[in-house]
Each structure stands twice: as structure tokens, then as C-alpha cells.
Design an enzyme around this catalytic site. Structure first.
Site, PDB file in Angstrom:
ATOM      1  N   LYS A  35       0.848  -1.206   0.000  1.00 38.04           N
ATOM      2  CA  LYS A  35       0.000   0.000   0.000  1.00 38.04           C
ATOM      3  C   LYS A  35       0.876   1.246   0.000  1.00 38.04           C
ATOM      4  O   LYS A  35       1.874   1.311   0.729  1.00 38.04           O
ATOM      5  CB  LYS A  35      -0.893  -0.029   1.245  1.00 38.04           C
ATOM      6  CG  LYS A  35      -1.973   1.050   1.290  1.00 38.04           C
ATOM      7  CD  LYS A  35      -2.790   0.944   2.588  1.00 38.04           C
ATOM      8  CE  LYS A  35      -3.974   1.892   2.635  1.00 38.04           C
ATOM      9  NZ  LYS A  35      -4.705   1.805   3.925  1.00 38.04           N
ATOM     10  N   SER A  53      -9.768   2.247   3.142  1.00 36.25           N
ATOM     11  CA  SER A  53      -8.924   2.916   2.181  1.00 36.25           C
ATOM     12  C   SER A  53      -8.048   1.987   1.353  1.00 36.25           C
ATOM     13  O   SER A  53      -7.590   2.368   0.293  1.00 36.25           O
ATOM     14  CB  SER A  53      -8.027   3.915   2.903  1.00 36.25           C
ATOM     15  OG  SER A  53      -7.124   3.238   3.780  1.00 36.25           O
ATOM     16  N   SER A  96      -9.473  -0.184   7.290  1.00 38.44           N
ATOM     17  CA  SER A  96      -9.004  -0.103   5.905  1.00 38.44           C
ATOM     18  C   SER A  96      -8.337  -1.350   5.339  1.00 38.44           C
ATOM     19  O   SER A  96      -8.029  -1.383   4.149  1.00 38.44           O
ATOM     20  CB  SER A  96      -8.049   1.074   5.753  1.00 38.44           C
ATOM     21  OG  SER A  96      -8.798   2.252   5.725  1.00 38.44           O
TER      22      SER A  96
HETATM   23  N1  GLN Z   1     -12.668   4.169   6.515  1.00 36.35           N
HETATM   24  C1  GLN Z   1     -12.117   4.660   7.742  1.00 36.35           C
HETATM   25  C2  GLN Z   1     -11.841   6.126   7.632  1.00 36.35           C
HETATM   26  O1  GLN Z   1     -12.223   6.689   6.682  1.00 36.35           O
HETATM   27  C3  GLN Z   1     -10.892   3.875   8.102  1.00 36.35           C
HETATM   28  C4  GLN Z   1      -9.667   4.347   7.424  1.00 36.35           C
HETATM   29  C5  GLN Z   1      -8.483   3.491   7.723  1.00 36.35           C
HETATM   30  O2  GLN Z   1      -8.578   2.451   8.364  1.00 36.35           O
HETATM   31  N2  GLN Z   1      -7.333   3.961   7.285  1.00 36.35           N
HETATM   32  O3  GLN Z   1     -11.253   6.722   8.481  1.00 36.35           O
END
Ligand code: GLN
Length: 515
Positions: free
Chosen positions: A83, A158, A182
Site C-alpha cells: 500500500k 482505504s 481499511s
Molecule cells: N474508513 C475509515 C476512515 O475513513 C478507516 C480508514 C483506515 O482504516 N485507514 O477513516
């Protein structure tokens, strides 16, 4: 000699066996994945950067080390995607933000050093929501990523890039980061296995900071055993991360292999009463209930547990996370990294103006929204009311976990309320988007490990995720039932879930590779 399709459809542990027996070389295997990347990327767009040449060099090196008889970890020679939230020396790293465009890190994250030491070639950097903020990968500063199950739908976020790369056979394994879900939510939406380790169990050194008290790097794969193998490669104490746990990792691979025997006698599985009610798609609930039955058939005892403060997780997260984001992202000021935008003519050419113009141009709307929210929550007069209260809720959630683990060995829930949604469906409605992580956020607030495994397809033909939580520092405890459930589901379907995926891009990639 083997065909690209035969090779890439193996699990990482099967690839490892073939490398060990000399049936394939790492160079062949890496080339096979680069072939798939080339034909899949026009429709999937999982990658921000492909590092084919260095991957092939790393593969050749892994082959040499094996030939020289070096003692190597099991995954040696198996390629991986990373990532773009994790820094890689010499390979551009942007966190999918225009503000870091062109930044080439001068160092490797600890996890990347570990991949290199293990001899795992790095195929490239995967797409994400800008600075890992989002649940659909639509907030990437560069381009969205498409879900391999239906390219008109999001892959989750994400870490949509890592999940889509693994689901589409572009990579057998990937690294993700999980601050609120994410790794796990994209896992659920793409039918992959995603693990958020115990906070402090995998070094965060070189992970670009989003919300430091919640961020955790973890593995993405197509099988539970594959993620276990990767977890052991990247995990363990690191003196460069002050929150790293100075203890040995539990025996994760052993637990996964134990689970494959499909005997769960004596295991207490706690169904979290507060997760899975309103807002959860019927198809998601149906797959969840079927999986519970399978766990029970393998000897597990299913109990219901209460976690009364979990309904406040999302609220607490959206105070704590933006507060940490506003502080962590202050470093992107046009002075130190990436983008610099000077004020236009007529505007005083001061440092403060340069910073303002740079941040205005470099950050996307969602990142700006969170910086503003966090700055507000931390400001004088509001700090105690907002940030202080949220931290108290966090303590109550930690206690909920402690109490629940008195009653059960592992906790379970659906991973995500819905299957993959269409592009554009939620992007203009941040609150709806935030609800995607209602089931995953408690683990980050509690610092406990959690993982999502594919539990079948919903009525809409899209993958559903099943989530396990385990007590802090006991990541091994969730791998056993996860591997058992995976085996039971494979038996039920007579094949892994991903064999249902239509892969038109593989047809054009199907060439014979030779080392
Ligand atoms: N979807 C969550 C957010 O928008 C988690 C993001 C993540 O785990 N990096 O914060």
C-alpha cells in the site's frame, strides 16, 4: 515452464512449495504477476506505481539465495504489493495525495526491510483513499480502483488497491494499513482475507501517519494461512517504533495450520450483540448466520456477548481520528516534502501564504474536512468537551472488550454492513460513508487484533466478510477458527470463493513464462 494463469491462481503457500521444490523460480513467478498486472490494470487500476524492474532483480536475488542453500523463510521468492501509505526507499510514495507527488523516500519502512530480508519481491505500490481516509478508494488524489467482482463498484477503502490487486490475481499478497477498518472492509468487499494485528504487534516505523494511536500495518491475502505466513514475516518488536510490543509474536502460522484440521471443540465464540442490526444487508446477515452454524458444527460453542459501548465507537473515532490527523498532517507544509505552491502575484510571498496555497492545492476535500474537524476538536475551550469525552468512551470500549473476552475466546460479527456499492453512491454523503466501518472501528479503539475472511456471496453475487476479534497480543487465537471456517466454507462450496470470480483480464495475460 508453467502458464501465467496456473501460477497466479495458486495460494501464496502453494507458490512457496513450488519454489522450494524448484518447480518454479521466483523470477518466473514474479514475471507471471507482472504479466497479469499489465493486462488487468486498464480495468482494475489497483496500482499507483509498478516497480517491475526492481521486482525482477529482487526475484533473481531470491533465486540465488535459495540456490546457495541459505536458510529462508517460507514466503521467500513470493512477490507482494505494498500500500502506498508505507514508505519504500527509491520508489515514489504518495499516500495517494498530490501533496506528496514525486516524493521518493530515502528509507524503507521496517516492514519493507523485513520483506526484502525475507526475499519477497515488491511488485509496486497500491492505491488508497488519500492518506488512508475513506472507505471506497474514491478519495485517491490520482484515480479510483475498481472492484474485480464488478468494475462499476468500489473495492472498499482505504486499502482498495491492495485488496483489488490480491483479488484480481495481480499479487498473491499485499500489505495494508488499518486505522478504522481499511484492511478488513476492503477485504470484505473484494472477497479477500484482511488482518489488523494487535496494536504494536507490527512496527509502524515508515507507515505514513494518519491517526497514530489507531494505525496498524497488516497482511492481505487470499487464504488465512497466507496471511498468517505474512504476519510472521512482518511482525515483532522494533526499537524504532516506541509503541512496538517488546515481546515475541504468538505462534500464528501454527494456529492457522491447527485450524485447518477443522476441530474447534472447547472454543467459545462470542457473537457481539451490538453489531449487525439495523443497516446490515439481509444477504450479509444470512452469510454470517450460516458461518456461525459451521463453527458450531466443528465443535465451537456459540454464546451471545454484550458490548454496550460499541454503538459509541463511530462517534468517538470521528473525534479522536481527525484530532490525530490534524496534528500528523501539519508536517505537509511545502517546506519539507513534495508539492510547493507559491502565492500568486499580488499576494505577499510569505511562508504562511506559501503553506496555505500548498495545502489548498495539495489536499483533497475529505482530508481538508478531517483537518478542520480535528483542529476544532482540539481547540482551547473544546478540547475537554470533545477530545476528552471521546477518550473516555475509548476506555469504556476497551473495558467492553475485556469483559467480553471473559465470556468468549473470540468475538465475531459481520465485517461490513453491505456488499460493494456503486461509484458515486456515497461519496457526497460523508456520514453514510463513515458508517461502512461501524463494525471494524471497535478493534482499533481497543487495540485488539481482528480479521475478515470471505463468507460467501450475497444475493447480489458480491462477497460478504466475516470478522473475528481476539484479545490483545493473542492474534493466534483468531487465526485458528478463521482457518477452520475457511476450510468448512471451501468444503461447502467445493472450491474457494475466488474460483467464482470472472477474470477476463487473465485470458489476455495467459502466456507461458520461463525464467
Ligand atoms: N474508513 C475509515 C476512515 O475513513 C478507516 C480508514 C483506515 O482504516 N485507514 O477513516
Amino acid at each position: 515452464m508453467a502458464s501465467t494463469n496456473e501460477l497466479v491462481k495458486l495460494s501464496a503457500s502453494q507458490m512457496a512449495e513450488k519454489l522450494k521444490s524448484g518447480e518454479v523460480s521466483s523470477k518466473e513467478l514474479t514475471q507471471a504477476h507482472l504479466n497479469v498486472i499489465e493486462s488487468a490494470e486498464p480495468s482494475i487500476q489497483a496500482f499507483l506505481k509498478i516497480s517491475g524492474d526492481t521486482a525482477l532483480e529482487q526475484a533473481e536475488d531470491a533465486d540465488k539465495r535459495r540456490a546457495a542453500g541459505e536458510e529462508l523463510p517460507e514466503l521467500s521468492g513470493v512477490p507482494i504489493a505494498v500500500k502506498d501509505m508505507i514508505v519504500t526507499k527509491g520508489i515514489e510514495t504518495t499516500a495517494a495525495s498530490k501533496i506528496l507527488e514525486g516524493w521518493v523516500p530515502p528509507y524503507d519502512a521496517t516492514v519493507v526491510e523485513k520483506l526484502k530480508k525475507a526475499g519477497m519481491p515488491i511488485l509496486g505500490k497500491t492505491n488508497l483513499d488519500e492518506f488512508a481516509q475513506g472507505s471506497s478508494t474514491e478519495h485517491s488524489g490520482f484515480h479510483p480502483t475498481n472492484n474485480p467482482w464488478d468494475t462499476s463498484r468500489v473495492p472498499g477503502g482505504s486499502g482498495g488497491g491492495s485488496a483489488a490487486a490480491v483479488a484480481s490475481f495481480e499479487a498473491p499478497l499485499a500489505l495494508g494499513t488499518d486505522t478504522g477498518g481499511s484492511i478488513r472492509q476492503p477485504g470484505a468487499l473484494t472477497g479477500t482475507v484482511g488482518v489488523k494485528p494487535t496494536y504494536g504487534g507490527v512496527s509502524r516505523f515508515g507507515a505514513i501517519a494518519m491517526a497514530s494511536s489507531l494505525d496498524q500495518i497488516g497482511p492481505v491475502g487470499r487464504t488465512v494461512l497466507d496471511t498468517a505466513l505474512l504476519h510472521e514475516v512482518i511482525g515483532g518488536y522494533d526499537e524504532r517504533d516506541s509503541t512496538s510490543i517488546p515481546e515475541e509474536l504468538p505462534k500464528i502460522v501454527k494456529a492457522a495450520r491447527e485450524g485447518q484440521k477443522m476441530d474447534l471443540k472447547g472454543l467459545k465464540v462470542g457473537v457481539v450483540k451490538e453489531i449487525g442490526g439495523e443497516g446490515f444487508q439481509p444477504g450479509v446477515k444470512a452469510r454470517f448466520d450460516e458461518s456461525l452454524t459451521l463453527l458450531e458444527q466443528m465443535g465451537a460453542e456459540i454464546v451471545e456477548v454484550g458490548a454496550p459501548h460499541f454503538p459509541y465507537s463511530l462517534g468517538a473515532y470521528y473525534i479522536i481520528m481527525p484530532s490525530e490527523v490534524s496534528s500528523n498532517l501539519a508536517r505537509y507544509d511545502g517546506m519539507r516534502y513534495g508539492l510547493r505552491v507559491m502565492p500568486p502575484e499580488g499576494v505577499p510571498q510569505t511562508a504562511a501564504n506559501m503553506m496555505a496555497y500548498t495545502r489548498e492545492a495539495g489536499f483533497g476535500d475529505e482530508v481538508k474536512r478531517r483537518i478542520i474537524l480535528g483542529t476544532y476538536a482540539l481547540s482551547a475551550g473544546y478540547y475537554d468537551a470533545w477530545y476528552g469525552s471521546a477518550q473516555k468512551v475509548r476506555t469504556l470500549i476497551i473495558r467492553d472488550f475485556e469483559a467480553a473476552f471473559e465470556k468468549a475466546d473470540v468475538l465475531v460479527s459481520p465485517t461490513s454492513p453491505t456488499t460493494a456499492f456503486k461509484f458515486g453512491e456515497q461519496i457526497d454523503d460523508p456520514l453514510t460513508m463513515y458508517l461502512n466501518d461501524v463494525a471494524t472501528i471497535p478493534a482499533n479503539l481497543g487495540g485488539v487484533p481482528a480479521m475478515s475472511i470471505p463468507a460467501g456471496l450475497s444475493d447480489d453475487g458480491l462477497p460478504v466478510g466475516f470478522q473475528f476479534f481476539a484479545p490483545q497480543k493473542r492474534d493466534d487465537v483468531m487465526y485458528k477458527p478463521a482457518a477452520a471456517l475457511e476450510a468448512a466454507l471451501n468444503e461447502k462450496w467445493q472450491a474457494p470463493l475466488w474460483s467464482n470470480l470472472k477474470t477476463p483480464w487473465l485470458d489476455s495475460a495467459n502466456q507461458t513464462v520461463e525464467a
